[in-house]
Design a protein around this motif. Structure first.
Motif, short mmCIF file in Angstrom:
data_model
loop_
_atom_site.label_atom_id
_atom_site.label_comp_id
_atom_site.label_asym_id
_atom_site.label_seq_id
_atom_site.Cartn_x
_atom_site.Cartn_y
_atom_site.Cartn_z
N ILE A 1 0.84 -1.12 -0.39
CA ILE A 1 0.06 -0.10 0.02
C ILE A 1 0.83 1.49 0.30
N PRO A 2 0.57 2.03 -0.13
CA PRO A 2 1.28 3.85 -0.46
C PRO A 2 1.18 3.94 1.20
N PRO A 3 3.10 4.03 1.21
CA PRO A 3 4.05 4.53 2.69
C PRO A 3 3.05 6.01 3.13
N ILE A 4 3.10 5.48 4.10
CA ILE A 4 2.90 7.12 4.93
C ILE A 4 4.24 7.70 5.19
N ILE A 5 4.71 6.56 6.34
CA ILE A 5 6.17 7.27 6.69
C ILE A 5 7.54 6.24 5.98
N ASP A 6 8.54 6.94 5.78
CA ASP A 6 9.50 6.16 4.95
C ASP A 6 9.85 4.53 5.80
#
Length: 170
Positions: free
Chosen positions: A147-152
């Motif tokens: 899923i698209p990351p919010i935090i690296d």
């Protein structure tokens, strides 16, 4: 005759369960969401129609994602030179700034801990975590849906190390 119908129904139920799990596994392996709790910072959107089923993916919700980013920032840097904050102080700061959970509640330590430890924020949401009896499945049976990351990943791992170093049992 009644016993025979009972056995036949039991077999149909078992076959339906196996078929459902097979379909859900295929959905997860294809990178789509099987439903369930959607983490704060994400929303479910239609991705593609396969047959008569609409497959869904998670995308970042820009407003909620800011809460998640702030929680991680406070855990790593703190606020105004305070240094890294603990879970309780992060919850207090989120509430002080007027942020609320998706249901409209104030943030507590449990919710903040869940945010800081949920691997989905680094870009992988695990599926098949628990068995039917509630016990955890071994790691080789998990499917990590991207899923698209919010935090690296670096910041996520940094927060995990900070949390473990502060754990009272250590």
């Amino acid at each position: 005759q009644r016993a025979f119908h009972g056995i036949a129904n039991q077999m149909k139920s078992h076959d339906a369960r196996i078929g459902t799990l097979r379909g859900m596994r295929a959905t997860a392996e294809a990178g789509y969401s099987n439903g369930g709790y959607i983490p704060l910072g994400y929303r479910s959107v239609d991705a593609v129609r396969i047959g008569n089923k609409m497959k869904k993916r998670l995308e970042i919700d820009p407003v909620e994602a800011e809460i998640v980013r702030l929680a991680f920032k406070l855990a790593i840097e703190g606020d105004a030179g305070s240094g890294p904050l603990g879970i309780k102080k992060i919850a207090e700061e989120l509430n002080r700034r007027g942020f609320r959970s998706r249901s409209g509640n104030v943030f507590g330590t449990g919710t903040v801990h869940e945010i800081l430890t949920r691997e989905a924020y680094a870009g992988a949401r695990a599926w098949n975590v628990r068995r039917k009896d509630g016990a955890f499945n071994p790691d080789d049976q998990l499917i990590h849906v991207p899923i698209p990351p919010i935090i690296d990943r670096v910041n996520y791992d940094c927060v995990q190390e900070l949390l473990q170093s502060r754990e009272p049992t250590r």
